[in-house]
Motif scaffolding. Sequence first.
Motif, mmCIF file in Angstrom:
data_model
loop_
_atom_site.group_PDB
_atom_site.id
_atom_site.type_symbol
_atom_site.label_atom_id
_atom_site.label_comp_id
_atom_site.label_asym_id
_atom_site.label_seq_id
_atom_site.Cartn_x
_atom_site.Cartn_y
_atom_site.Cartn_z
ATOM 1 N N PRO A 4 -9.636 8.050 -3.241
ATOM 2 C CA PRO A 4 -9.058 9.373 -2.944
ATOM 3 C C PRO A 4 -8.463 9.399 -1.543
ATOM 4 O O PRO A 4 -9.032 8.841 -0.609
ATOM 5 C CB PRO A 4 -10.262 10.323 -3.032
ATOM 6 C CG PRO A 4 -11.269 9.587 -3.837
ATOM 7 C CD PRO A 4 -11.045 8.140 -3.572
ATOM 8 N N SER A 5 -7.313 10.020 -1.431
ATOM 9 C CA SER A 5 -6.646 10.101 -0.133
ATOM 10 C C SER A 5 -7.380 11.098 0.764
ATOM 11 O O SER A 5 -7.860 12.127 0.305
ATOM 12 C CB SER A 5 -5.193 10.551 -0.318
ATOM 13 O OG SER A 5 -4.564 10.670 0.931
ATOM 14 N N THR A 6 -7.450 10.769 2.043
ATOM 15 C CA THR A 6 -8.093 11.654 3.004
ATOM 16 C C THR A 6 -7.072 12.490 3.764
ATOM 17 O O THR A 6 -7.422 13.168 4.718
ATOM 18 C CB THR A 6 -8.928 10.845 4.001
ATOM 19 O OG1 THR A 6 -8.081 9.891 4.650
ATOM 20 C CG2 THR A 6 -10.062 10.131 3.295
ATOM 21 N N PHE A 59 0.834 -1.197 0.000
ATOM 22 C CA PHE A 59 0.000 0.000 0.000
ATOM 23 C C PHE A 59 0.868 1.246 0.000
ATOM 24 O O PHE A 59 2.038 1.214 0.390
ATOM 25 C CB PHE A 59 -0.955 -0.010 1.202
ATOM 26 C CG PHE A 59 -0.270 -0.131 2.533
ATOM 27 C CD1 PHE A 59 0.008 1.000 3.281
ATOM 28 C CD2 PHE A 59 0.101 -1.366 3.036
ATOM 29 C CE1 PHE A 59 0.636 0.890 4.515
ATOM 30 C CE2 PHE A 59 0.733 -1.487 4.264
ATOM 31 C CZ PHE A 59 1.000 -0.351 5.006
ATOM 32 N N ALA A 60 0.292 2.347 -0.455
ATOM 33 C CA ALA A 60 0.970 3.647 -0.478
ATOM 34 C C ALA A 60 -0.042 4.698 -0.911
ATOM 35 O O ALA A 60 -1.139 4.379 -1.377
ATOM 36 C CB ALA A 60 2.153 3.647 -1.437
ATOM 37 N N THR A 61 0.335 5.946 -0.758
ATOM 38 C CA THR A 61 -0.440 7.063 -1.293
ATOM 39 C C THR A 61 0.338 7.631 -2.466
ATOM 40 O O THR A 61 1.512 7.963 -2.335
ATOM 41 C CB THR A 61 -0.669 8.154 -0.232
ATOM 42 O OG1 THR A 61 -1.396 7.574 0.866
ATOM 43 C CG2 THR A 61 -1.476 9.311 -0.800
ATOM 44 N N LEU A 62 -0.305 7.676 -3.628
ATOM 45 C CA LEU A 62 0.303 8.243 -4.827
ATOM 46 C C LEU A 62 -0.114 9.700 -4.914
ATOM 47 O O LEU A 62 -1.278 10.034 -4.682
ATOM 48 C CB LEU A 62 -0.182 7.510 -6.083
ATOM 49 C CG LEU A 62 -0.093 5.986 -6.084
ATOM 50 C CD1 LEU A 62 -0.573 5.438 -7.420
ATOM 51 C CD2 LEU A 62 1.302 5.518 -5.784
ATOM 52 N N TRP A 63 0.830 10.580 -5.239
ATOM 53 C CA TRP A 63 0.549 12.006 -5.288
ATOM 54 C C TRP A 63 0.714 12.551 -6.693
ATOM 55 O O TRP A 63 1.602 12.149 -7.429
ATOM 56 C CB TRP A 63 1.468 12.774 -4.340
ATOM 57 C CG TRP A 63 1.198 12.450 -2.910
ATOM 58 C CD1 TRP A 63 1.869 11.560 -2.128
ATOM 59 C CD2 TRP A 63 0.148 12.975 -2.104
ATOM 60 N NE1 TRP A 63 1.315 11.505 -0.879
ATOM 61 C CE2 TRP A 63 0.250 12.377 -0.832
ATOM 62 C CE3 TRP A 63 -0.869 13.894 -2.325
ATOM 63 C CZ2 TRP A 63 -0.615 12.668 0.210
ATOM 64 C CZ3 TRP A 63 -1.727 14.189 -1.283
ATOM 65 C CH2 TRP A 63 -1.605 13.578 -0.039
ATOM 66 N N ARG A 64 -0.151 13.467 -7.039
ATOM 67 C CA ARG A 64 -0.031 14.253 -8.260
ATOM 68 C C ARG A 64 -0.458 15.661 -7.874
ATOM 69 O O ARG A 64 -1.646 15.918 -7.664
ATOM 70 C CB ARG A 64 -0.925 13.716 -9.367
ATOM 71 C CG ARG A 64 -0.790 14.516 -10.634
ATOM 72 C CD ARG A 64 -1.541 13.876 -11.785
ATOM 73 N NE ARG A 64 -1.343 14.654 -12.976
ATOM 74 C CZ ARG A 64 -2.318 15.114 -13.742
ATOM 75 N NH1 ARG A 64 -3.573 14.815 -13.448
ATOM 76 N NH2 ARG A 64 -2.052 15.831 -14.790
ATOM 77 N N GLY A 65 0.515 16.541 -7.743
ATOM 78 C CA GLY A 65 0.215 17.882 -7.244
ATOM 79 C C GLY A 65 -0.264 17.775 -5.810
ATOM 80 O O GLY A 65 0.365 17.137 -4.979
ATOM 81 N N ASP A 66 -1.417 18.387 -5.521
ATOM 82 C CA ASP A 66 -1.987 18.330 -4.180
ATOM 83 C C ASP A 66 -2.963 17.175 -4.013
ATOM 84 O O ASP A 66 -3.524 16.994 -2.933
ATOM 85 C CB ASP A 66 -2.713 19.643 -3.850
ATOM 86 C CG ASP A 66 -1.749 20.800 -3.686
ATOM 87 O OD1 ASP A 66 -0.567 20.544 -3.354
ATOM 88 O OD2 ASP A 66 -2.161 21.956 -3.891
ATOM 89 N N GLY A 67 -3.209 16.411 -5.075
ATOM 90 C CA GLY A 67 -4.170 15.315 -5.009
ATOM 91 C C GLY A 67 -3.491 13.990 -4.712
ATOM 92 O O GLY A 67 -2.445 13.669 -5.267
ATOM 93 N N GLY A 68 -4.088 13.234 -3.813
ATOM 94 C CA GLY A 68 -3.536 11.939 -3.442
ATOM 95 C C GLY A 68 -4.502 10.814 -3.739
ATOM 96 O O GLY A 68 -5.722 10.993 -3.754
#
Length: 109
Positions: free
Chosen positions: A106-108, A81-90
Amino acid sequence: MAHQADRLLGRQPTSVPAPAPLTSPIEAPAVGTSTPSPSGRDWENYATRLEELLGALDWAGFDLPEEWDTDFDPQEGPLLFATLWRGDGGLDVQYEPHQQTCTCSPSTM
């Protein structure tokens, strides 16, 4: 729509090449059995498969991690598992290879 434009312009329709095949699927253990702890090579294979599954997100600009967070439960099997980031969106990604599921939400954070 592209085929209609080709026909109107008198061109032969172009074909889109088939995507490259993914690596062979991971065998799921029988239901109700405990899963042995994966070896280092197994974890590498799981990460490679996950990166193949997320190739479109990588292409779209999401940052895939250099190393995945991992967990293991004898009843559930391995988890990456991980959180993928693009700009400010996760985007939170969770991959369970033995359940053959990859969940993105969507990341919280």
